[in-house]
Design a protein around this motif. Sequence first.
Motif, PDB file in Angstrom:
ATOM      1  N   ALA A 178       0.973  -1.134  -0.061  1.00 51.96           N
ATOM      2  CA  ALA A 178       0.181   0.078   0.055  1.00 51.96           C
ATOM      3  C   ALA A 178       0.931   1.173  -0.087  1.00 51.96           C
ATOM      4  O   ALA A 178       1.563   1.269   0.905  1.00 51.96           O
ATOM      5  CB  ALA A 178      -0.769   0.038   1.169  1.00 51.96           C
ATOM      6  N   GLU A 179       0.604   1.978  -1.137  1.00 47.96           N
ATOM      7  CA  GLU A 179       1.340   3.231  -1.043  1.00 47.96           C
ATOM      8  C   GLU A 179       0.331   4.289  -0.621  1.00 47.96           C
ATOM      9  O   GLU A 179      -0.785   4.530  -1.229  1.00 47.96           O
ATOM     10  CB  GLU A 179       1.859   3.524  -2.416  1.00 47.96           C
ATOM     11  CG  GLU A 179       2.946   2.435  -2.982  1.00 47.96           C
ATOM     12  CD  GLU A 179       3.082   2.641  -4.590  1.00 47.96           C
ATOM     13  OE1 GLU A 179       4.044   1.859  -4.898  1.00 47.96           O
ATOM     14  OE2 GLU A 179       2.453   3.363  -5.240  1.00 47.96           O
ATOM     15  N   ILE A 180       0.890   5.167   0.378  1.00 49.09           N
ATOM     16  CA  ILE A 180      -0.029   6.016   1.074  1.00 49.09           C
ATOM     17  C   ILE A 180       0.404   7.366   0.664  1.00 49.09           C
ATOM     18  O   ILE A 180       1.680   7.716   0.944  1.00 49.09           O
ATOM     19  CB  ILE A 180      -0.067   5.732   2.544  1.00 49.09           C
ATOM     20  CG1 ILE A 180      -0.240   4.408   2.903  1.00 49.09           C
ATOM     21  CG2 ILE A 180      -1.106   6.759   3.217  1.00 49.09           C
ATOM     22  CD1 ILE A 180      -1.799   3.885   2.311  1.00 49.09           C
ATOM     23  N   LEU A 181      -0.422   8.450   0.073  1.00 44.88           N
ATOM     24  CA  LEU A 181      -0.272   9.694   0.218  1.00 44.88           C
ATOM     25  C   LEU A 181      -0.914  10.568   1.160  1.00 44.88           C
ATOM     26  O   LEU A 181      -2.253  10.117   1.530  1.00 44.88           O
ATOM     27  CB  LEU A 181      -0.766  10.202  -1.311  1.00 44.88           C
ATOM     28  CG  LEU A 181       0.192   9.966  -2.491  1.00 44.88           C
ATOM     29  CD1 LEU A 181      -0.345  10.510  -3.852  1.00 44.88           C
ATOM     30  CD2 LEU A 181       1.635  10.300  -2.278  1.00 44.88           C
ATOM     31  N   SER A 182      -0.457  11.350   1.879  1.00 47.67           N
ATOM     32  CA  SER A 182      -1.219  12.222   2.891  1.00 47.67           C
ATOM     33  C   SER A 182      -1.287  13.519   2.189  1.00 47.67           C
ATOM     34  O   SER A 182      -0.307  14.255   1.770  1.00 47.67           O
ATOM     35  CB  SER A 182      -0.280  12.431   4.123  1.00 47.67           C
ATOM     36  OG  SER A 182      -0.237  11.162   4.749  1.00 47.67           O
ATOM     37  N   ALA A 241      -7.880   3.881   3.603  1.00 47.25           N
ATOM     38  CA  ALA A 241      -6.375   3.775   3.399  1.00 47.25           C
ATOM     39  C   ALA A 241      -5.558   4.127   4.781  1.00 47.25           C
ATOM     40  O   ALA A 241      -4.548   3.842   4.945  1.00 47.25           O
ATOM     41  CB  ALA A 241      -5.760   4.483   2.282  1.00 47.25           C
ATOM     42  N   THR A 242      -6.043   4.898   5.712  1.00 48.04           N
ATOM     43  CA  THR A 242      -5.245   5.304   6.635  1.00 48.04           C
ATOM     44  C   THR A 242      -4.702   4.334   7.561  1.00 48.04           C
ATOM     45  O   THR A 242      -3.576   4.506   8.160  1.00 48.04           O
ATOM     46  CB  THR A 242      -6.298   6.359   7.674  1.00 48.04           C
ATOM     47  OG1 THR A 242      -6.866   7.443   7.053  1.00 48.04           O
ATOM     48  CG2 THR A 242      -5.679   6.736   8.784  1.00 48.04           C
ATOM     49  N   ASP A 273      -5.727  10.720   3.729  1.00 43.97           N
ATOM     50  CA  ASP A 273      -4.893   9.870   3.374  1.00 43.97           C
ATOM     51  C   ASP A 273      -5.582   8.839   2.146  1.00 43.97           C
ATOM     52  O   ASP A 273      -6.515   8.571   2.043  1.00 43.97           O
ATOM     53  CB  ASP A 273      -4.560   8.496   4.324  1.00 43.97           C
ATOM     54  CG  ASP A 273      -3.740   9.125   5.646  1.00 43.97           C
ATOM     55  OD1 ASP A 273      -2.727  10.212   5.098  1.00 43.97           O
ATOM     56  OD2 ASP A 273      -3.693   8.672   6.506  1.00 43.97           O
ATOM     57  N   ILE A 274      -4.786   8.800   0.905  1.00 45.20           N
ATOM     58  CA  ILE A 274      -5.046   8.054  -0.282  1.00 45.20           C
ATOM     59  C   ILE A 274      -4.085   7.092  -0.444  1.00 45.20           C
ATOM     60  O   ILE A 274      -2.982   7.282  -0.435  1.00 45.20           O
ATOM     61  CB  ILE A 274      -5.175   9.136  -1.376  1.00 45.20           C
ATOM     62  CG1 ILE A 274      -6.003  10.502  -0.981  1.00 45.20           C
ATOM     63  CG2 ILE A 274      -5.718   8.409  -2.748  1.00 45.20           C
ATOM     64  CD1 ILE A 274      -5.709  11.598  -1.818  1.00 45.20           C
ATOM     65  N   GLY A 275      -4.758   5.693  -0.765  1.00 43.18           N
ATOM     66  CA  GLY A 275      -3.942   4.786  -1.036  1.00 43.18           C
ATOM     67  C   GLY A 275      -3.948   4.323  -2.399  1.00 43.18           C
ATOM     68  O   GLY A 275      -5.089   4.186  -3.162  1.00 43.18           O
ATOM     69  N   ARG A 276      -2.798   3.805  -2.838  1.00 39.98           N
ATOM     70  CA  ARG A 276      -2.846   2.903  -4.005  1.00 39.98           C
ATOM     71  C   ARG A 276      -2.235   1.696  -3.654  1.00 39.98           C
ATOM     72  O   ARG A 276      -1.394   1.587  -3.183  1.00 39.98           O
ATOM     73  CB  ARG A 276      -1.816   3.600  -5.036  1.00 39.98           C
ATOM     74  CG  ARG A 276      -1.503   2.813  -6.537  1.00 39.98           C
ATOM     75  CD  ARG A 276      -0.980   3.415  -7.604  1.00 39.98           C
ATOM     76  NE  ARG A 276       0.793   3.447  -7.178  1.00 39.98           N
ATOM     77  CZ  ARG A 276       1.441   3.882  -7.985  1.00 39.98           C
ATOM     78  NH1 ARG A 276       1.016   4.274  -9.164  1.00 39.98           N
ATOM     79  NH2 ARG A 276       2.614   4.360  -7.715  1.00 39.98           N
TER      80      ARG A 276
END
Length: 127
Positions: free
Chosen positions: A23-27, A112-113, A32-35
Amino acid sequence: MQTTEHQSFGKPTEVREFPHGRAEILSVGDSDIGRLILQPGWRWSVDIKPFAGTDSCLAPHFQYHVSGLLHIRMDDGTEFDAGPGDVTSLPQGHDAWVVGDEPVVVVDWYGATDYAREPEVEHMGTA
């Protein structure tokens, strides 16, 4: 107040590795958005359940399916496949697995958090 931000999954805020995927997480802002990149052989009840400690996934998801085929089984017995171009809104209580030989890539706008996060271990003090 909302501010302008620019983020990229090329440089995620955090990467969480787990069996058969990551899981790649962007804050971004307050979110939080996950790929999620799930390899053939990945199944929530096998690869993530040990992290979650629950019988089924209790994280709700709102996902855009980029590639691959994901089979989803809800606790109420509802089942379906989701593939490229699909959007799924999943309440808590489901299992899912990769179908076929192509990796599944989904962008998860909700849920995703804490996905695949190692549980925090309480440290006991010494006397």
